[in-house]
Design a protein around this motif. Sequence first.
Motif, short mmCIF file in Angstrom:
data_model
loop_
_atom_site.label_atom_id
_atom_site.label_comp_id
_atom_site.label_asym_id
_atom_site.label_seq_id
_atom_site.Cartn_x
_atom_site.Cartn_y
_atom_site.Cartn_z
N ILE A 247 4.64 -1.31 -2.62
CA ILE A 247 4.68 -1.54 -1.18
C ILE A 247 6.00 -1.04 -0.61
CG2 ILE A 247 3.02 -3.42 -0.86
CD1 ILE A 247 5.27 -5.40 -1.34
N MET A 248 5.92 -0.48 0.60
CA MET A 248 7.11 0.02 1.28
C MET A 248 7.05 -0.43 2.73
SD MET A 248 6.99 3.88 -0.30
CE MET A 248 8.60 4.41 0.29
N ASP A 249 8.17 -0.46 3.39
CA ASP A 249 8.23 -0.80 4.82
C ASP A 249 7.53 -2.15 5.07
OD1 ASP A 249 9.26 1.89 5.03
OD2 ASP A 249 7.20 2.56 4.86
N LYS A 276 7.99 -3.47 -4.77
CA LYS A 276 8.57 -2.25 -4.21
C LYS A 276 9.10 -1.36 -5.33
CE LYS A 276 13.05 -4.39 -3.50
NZ LYS A 276 14.18 -4.65 -2.63
#
Lengths: 305, 305
Positions: A247-249, A276
Amino acid sequence: MNDVTKELLRTVSELDGLPKGAYNIRENGHCASRNCTEKINIVSKTDKPGIDIIVKPGTKYETVYIPAIVTESDVDDLVYNDFYIGEDADITIVAGCGVHTDGTGNSQHNGIHRFFLRKNSRVLYLEKHIGTGEGTGERIINPETYMELGENSYMEMDTLQIKGVDSSKRVTEGTLAANAKLIIREKIMTHGNQTAETIFKVDLNGNKSGADVISRSVARDSSKQIFRSTINGNADCSGHTECDAIIMDNGVVSAIPELTANHVDAALIHEAAIGKIAGEQLTKLMTLGLSEAEGEAKIIEGFLK
Amino acid sequence: MNDVTKELLRTVSELDGLPKGAYNIRENGHCASRNCTEKINIVSKTDKPGIDIIVKPGTKYETVYIPAIVTESDVDDLVYNDFYIGEDADITIVAGCGVHTDGTGNSQHNGIHRFFLRKNSRVLYLEKHIGTGEGTGERIINPETYMELGENSYMEMDTLQIKGVDSSKRVTEGTLAANAKLIIREKIMTHGNQTAETIFKVDLNGNKSGADVISRSVARDSSKQIFRSTINGNADCSGHTECDAIIMDNGVVSAIPELTANHVDAALIHEAAIGKIAGEQLTKLMTLGLSEAEGEAKIIEGFLK
């Protein structure tokens, strides 16, 4: 064939022009081009949109291309394709899908594929999905895949959603007879406000049948992904599912696997990991001279390879 | 206290007679005996059956016993127990439950427990469940546990369902503030036609909060078990769930974990494995002179230890 179609075909099927061998190219809801071979027949369905692909017993080393392209807005394409794979056949099927819109209307493709693998047959099934175009309309791809694996048959499904697909709901179901093997590899990257949902269901009905489902996904920006998988072990069988997600942002990922052993000789395993990009990995690439963004891109490239 | 009560108390709480310190012994839906200490107060609720257990801030090294015993048929005991754990307290709570029936009516206990852990407090919570007696009535235990873990608090919950419980539905939910840690260890063995369902839900709301849920289960004969767990990572947090199950005979086990990362710094992992006793392990014990049944018993003993 216009330039958009050519470009999408190149991306989803690695085709530069028309392929050799059997193919059926679907464009904006219609058959744009078709070819059969001595051993692989493609016939239009008479009761609904779609085709039957009939592969004769013993057919080896042939590839069937069945890409579907939507290049216009306000197209909601629905197609039913059935694959009948004869005994001892060993073939590759390339079934990419590209949806493009430059307008305000949606560009949508729903491909409902059924596979009937007879005894000892083998299929490698490749599926790439992409959305393109500058329009504000949504690019939507909802593939459904149903597989009946006969005794001692083998199917490998590689599915890749590269980019640009605003919404996708993928349903993949398989039933396996004795000694059948099913391998599924899924790779999905979402960005922006995209959503992607994956639903796997595998019934291991035959002794010594086995399934291996591996999903790798990256959720960037504010995109959302849900991964659901169900494996039912109804015989002396083995099943494995794995879901790894980066997962990002503000990306959100849910993993909901379900294992049920209905037989004492069923051996089932599930693994899932969501997180992340590891800080150390990124730091290492940055000490080698990459920017943070370049480092992240490298790691994601490797993860989805 | 009759002999059945004494025997059940010994099994679920390792008590031989009345304990030292604070305790509340519940027998067939009523308080059989109670003791408070300077730092731990136990008060009957006025609006519904149950007690409030109030632990003063800073209380250390005390153990509270709150076993509940049902020794008669046709008892459907429902109790609400709330635990208020003051800042910096560090205590052990022993909360076993035994249900016994020699008749045709059911013997049932439903304990609804809520825990409110204030800042920096620590709780070790031990729970053993057992069913006994020769009656045809069902032995039913449905525990519900709700935990609010304040900042930097720690709770460890060890729960064990030994044998004889015909039906159990266990709901365990926790919410964690910053730096809070929750450890849950569950061990369940079912046999005959027993059913056991486990539902965990943990919300990791605070930064650096963490949860570790480990379930080990054995399903023999025609018993059925369902393991559901949900971990929501809503902050910079870490969560891990693991479900290992051994199936024997016609036992059935489902594992349905659910991980959702709602925050980019959430790191979540799940593992599940369901299968029978490994053949090699059994063969090895049998070459050492054990019978197959003895070998299986040894392996299961080790697995649930």
